[in-house]
Design a protein around this motif. Structure first.
Motif, PDB file in Angstrom:
ATOM      1  N   VAL A  25       0.859  -1.182   0.000  1.00  0.00           N
ATOM      2  CA  VAL A  25       0.000   0.000   0.000  1.00  0.00           C
ATOM      3  C   VAL A  25       0.895   1.231   0.000  1.00  0.00           C
ATOM      4  O   VAL A  25       1.878   1.293   0.748  1.00  0.00           O
ATOM      5  N   VAL A  26       0.564   2.195  -0.838  1.00  0.00           N
ATOM      6  CA  VAL A  26       1.288   3.467  -0.837  1.00  0.00           C
ATOM      7  C   VAL A  26       0.275   4.597  -0.704  1.00  0.00           C
ATOM      8  O   VAL A  26      -0.721   4.637  -1.432  1.00  0.00           O
ATOM      9  N   MET A  27       0.524   5.497   0.232  1.00  0.00           N
ATOM     10  CA  MET A  27      -0.324   6.668   0.444  1.00  0.00           C
ATOM     11  C   MET A  27       0.387   7.888  -0.146  1.00  0.00           C
ATOM     12  O   MET A  27       1.588   8.071   0.087  1.00  0.00           O
ATOM     13  N   LEU A  28      -0.337   8.716  -0.891  1.00  0.00           N
ATOM     14  CA  LEU A  28       0.267   9.945  -1.407  1.00  0.00           C
ATOM     15  C   LEU A  28       0.110  11.042  -0.370  1.00  0.00           C
ATOM     16  O   LEU A  28      -0.986  11.546  -0.137  1.00  0.00           O
ATOM     17  N   SER A  29       1.217  11.420   0.248  1.00  0.00           N
ATOM     18  CA  SER A  29       1.227  12.489   1.233  1.00  0.00           C
ATOM     19  C   SER A  29       1.787  13.755   0.567  1.00  0.00           C
ATOM     20  O   SER A  29       1.559  13.983  -0.625  1.00  0.00           O
ATOM     21  N   MET A  48       8.838   6.035  -8.092  1.00  0.00           N
ATOM     22  CA  MET A  48       9.041   5.740  -6.670  1.00  0.00           C
ATOM     23  C   MET A  48       7.923   4.847  -6.136  1.00  0.00           C
ATOM     24  O   MET A  48       8.175   3.868  -5.419  1.00  0.00           O
ATOM     25  N   VAL A  49       6.688   5.171  -6.482  1.00  0.00           N
ATOM     26  CA  VAL A  49       5.559   4.355  -6.029  1.00  0.00           C
ATOM     27  C   VAL A  49       5.699   2.925  -6.541  1.00  0.00           C
ATOM     28  O   VAL A  49       5.528   1.953  -5.798  1.00  0.00           O
ATOM     29  N   THR A  50       6.044   2.791  -7.817  1.00  0.00           N
ATOM     30  CA  THR A  50       6.200   1.467  -8.411  1.00  0.00           C
ATOM     31  C   THR A  50       7.322   0.683  -7.735  1.00  0.00           C
ATOM     32  O   THR A  50       7.196  -0.522  -7.489  1.00  0.00           O
TER      33      THR A  50
END
Length: 247
Positions: free
Chosen positions: A131-135, A222-224
């Motif tokens: 899981v990645v959250m965009l902050s 980066m997310v990938t």
């Protein structure tokens, strides 16, 4: 190299900006991608361009989030990747002049919506999922007239760490990416005039040591990376990508 072949990914707010770029990158890495967004035409157009599945869903509505989860479950019994990206900037104001309308608008999407998107998708996450959250880098900055937006993103960072602890027994990793100034249309939607937007961008660039704004593709990579096996020992972390602005 298709590092994510066979993975199923959900990207909220995937019809534009960072979400769109990330959906594209995830697909190029072999993932089967589902994007969501509030605007039907924009979601359908983006899904057609990317060759992915598009589902209309408003992250500011809990019933819409629960329907999204149900729709995804019909097509896929489980998912491997969740990128909680949808968000809004809202209007800038001092704490003194803040309005309840703007507060509710920003927090309903950026905090409450992101929180319940993660919450409701947890049963669908495979063991070992990412899981990645965009902050945002503003979560740890103290800029005037930005209290509502900054607070919404600081709340996401807290969720990221707590969820990482709670989901660790299932080997589900939860991380946050915090971009600084990125070239997307989100600033254009903030209500600036053309002249005002140009001045804001100039002001921002002057405060970035690398002296340029980032690209959505930078964040997408980066997310990938955080969704791949290369990051299998990373969880509960925040990655700031702002060209050194926070320094």
């Amino acid at each position: 190299m298709k590092d994510l072949k066979g993975k199923v990914a959900v990207v909220t707010g995937g019809n534009s900006g960072i979400g769109y770029a990330t959906a594209k990158e995830l697909k190029e890495q072999g993932a089967e991608v589902i994007i969501t967004g509030r605007r039907k035409e924009a979601v359908e157009a983006a899904a057609a361009e990317l060759g992915v599945t598009g589902i209309v869903a408003d992250q500011g509505s809990l019933p819409a989030i629960e329907k999204l989860v149900a729709d995804v479950k019909v097509a896929h019994s489980s998912i491997d990747i969740l990128f909680v990206n949808a968000g809004v900037v809202g209007s800038s104001s001092s704490v003194e002049n803040a309005t309840e309308e703007n507060f509710d608008y920003v927090l309903d999407i950026n905090f409450k919506g992101a929180y319940f998107t993660l919450s409701r998708f947890i049963p669908l996450l495979k063991d070992g999922a990412s899981v990645v959250m965009l902050s945002s880098n503003t979560a740890s900055m103290n800029g005037a007239n930005n209290s509502i937006y900054s607070s919404s993103k600081a709340a996401l960072n807290a969720i990221t760490k707590i969820a990482a602890v709670e989901l660790a027994p299932r080997h589900i990793r939860v991380n946050a990416v915090s971009p600084g100034p990125i070239e997307t249309d989100i600033l254009s939607k903030a209500g600036y005039t053309e002249e005002g937007l140009k001045a804001v961008k100039s002001w921002i660039i002057d405060r970035v040591p690398l002296h340029h704004m980032g690209k959505a593709e930078d964040v997408a990579r980066m997310v990938t990376h955080l969704c791949s096996d290369a990051s299998s020992f990373i969880t509960g972390s925040e990655f700031i990508m702002d060209g050194g602005m926070r320094l």
